[in-house]
Design an enzyme around this catalytic site. Structure first.
Site, PDB file in Angstrom:
ATOM      1  N   TYR A  77       0.746  -1.357  -0.039  1.00 32.21           N
ATOM      2  CA  TYR A  77      -0.053   0.024  -0.235  1.00 32.21           C
ATOM      3  C   TYR A  77       1.272   1.512  -0.441  1.00 32.21           C
ATOM      4  O   TYR A  77       1.493   1.655   0.378  1.00 32.21           O
ATOM      5  CB  TYR A  77      -0.504  -0.035   0.957  1.00 32.21           C
ATOM      6  CG  TYR A  77      -1.833   1.762   1.381  1.00 32.21           C
ATOM      7  CD1 TYR A  77      -2.513   1.063   0.521  1.00 32.21           C
ATOM      8  CD2 TYR A  77      -1.193   2.325   2.760  1.00 32.21           C
ATOM      9  CE1 TYR A  77      -3.191   2.638   0.447  1.00 32.21           C
ATOM     10  CE2 TYR A  77      -1.589   3.443   2.304  1.00 32.21           C
ATOM     11  CZ  TYR A  77      -3.199   3.589   1.860  1.00 32.21           C
ATOM     12  OH  TYR A  77      -3.587   4.875   1.294  1.00 32.21           O
ATOM     13  N   GLY A 130      -5.828   5.987  -0.199  1.00 38.03           N
ATOM     14  CA  GLY A 130      -6.836   6.075   0.256  1.00 38.03           C
ATOM     15  C   GLY A 130      -7.745   5.310  -0.715  1.00 38.03           C
ATOM     16  O   GLY A 130      -7.819   4.247  -0.457  1.00 38.03           O
TER      17      GLY A 130
END
Length: 305
Positions: A54, A61
């Site tokens: 990530y 987001g």
């Protein structure tokens, strides 16, 4: 010299660096150096083994499902810092901006963010050379981290944005050119590590705490002087009386603000009453007033540094 990385900073540490009363340095121990390197190596290995991290190989987001091609992974931190460089409003003053940088350095230097030793060294250089990013005061403070204001630190590291330098606001690229220094090239995740934190809120809180502490002491001193001028009874502020007030028994601990104020007030009244005459005390008042209003650290009867 303040060593940043192996132990947490105190409020006093943050304020001292912000006011340029202390320079900073990174730990020199082999253990700490190895810890920092392990964090960077772990990220590289995870990227090689799994390929999906990530904020490194994905968007942020709601865009976390968007994959970043391998050849663009190293560009992502730079684009992240540019994307959030939309701060507005009055700039944080130099002292506050310095506080922000040292708080962020402290967090990253603990060794759990996967950043490189080179990035930490550059932050140390900024503080010690007083090359400090200009940070707008209005942005996403507190919203999933101080993303917008902290992007100005990342932007300065890579040679973009403006900085405070020798009493002026100049482009960081100009400072790098004068000193023969190359802009930092952020590694994968370093943009996220720099920006996704609460260093701005923490820095402002530290500075405001110190101001409140000084105001508290000044108020205590003024009260003591008032008692002296009106020939009041300082025994009303005796520690024994305050300790036995029902509302304060539970919170009465040495070091608690209530304890400090009551104890200081009683002792200040006692010290001033010994002087005997108002005209004798006036010299003390002038000296203390200068200390307070010049913003110096007061070390009169107690250490409030």
């Amino acid at each position: 010299m303040l060593i940043v990385g192996e132990t947490p900073l105190s409020i006093e540490n943050v304020v001292a660096v912000a006011r340029k009363e202390k320079q900073v340095a990174l730990p020199t121990s082999a253990e700490w150096t190895a810890l920092i390197q392990r964090g960077a190596d772990f990220l590289d290995q995870l990227l090689q083994d799994e390929g999906v991290i990530y904020g490194v190989t994905t968007g942020y987001g709601d865009s976390c499902l968007v994959e970043i091609p391998a050849h663009q992974v190293h560009e992502l931190p730079l684009h992240l810092s540019r994307f959030h460089g939309c701060g507005m409003g009055q700039n944080l003053d130099l002292i506050t901006a310095r506080a922000v940088v040292v708080v962020r350095l402290c967090s990253l230097a603990r060794g759990y963010s996967g950043v490189s030793h080179a990035l930490l060294q550059r932050l140390v250089w900024m503080l010690n050379e007083d090359v400090i990013p200009v940070i707008p005061s209005e942005g996403s403070v507190g919203a999933s981290g101080d993303l917008t204001p902290l992007s100005y630190i990342a932007g300065a590291l890579v040679g973009e944005r403006d900085v405070y330098y020798q009493g002026q606001i100049v482009p960081i690229a100009q400072v790098y050119a004068e000193k023969g220094i190359q802009p930092l090239v952020m590694r994968p995740k370093e943009g996220l590590a720099l920006m996704n934190g609460t260093a701005v809120m923490t820095a402002i809180a530290c500075l405001n705490y110190k101001k409140a502490e000084q105001i508290s002491f000044a108020s205590t001193l003024i009260t003591a002087l008032n008692v002296l001028a009106l020939e009041g009874n300082p025994s009303h502020f005796d520690e024994v009386l305050d300790k036995n007030e029902e509302y304060i028994i539970e919170s009465w601990r040495e070091g608690h603000p209530c304890y400090k104020v009551a104890k200081n007030l009683a002792e200040l009244c006692s010290c001033l009453s010994v002087l005997g005459k108002v005209e004798v005390a006036s010299d003390q008042i002038v000296y203390l007033a200068e200390e307070i209003f010049l913003g110096k650290v007061l070390r009169v009867w107690h250490d409030f540094s």
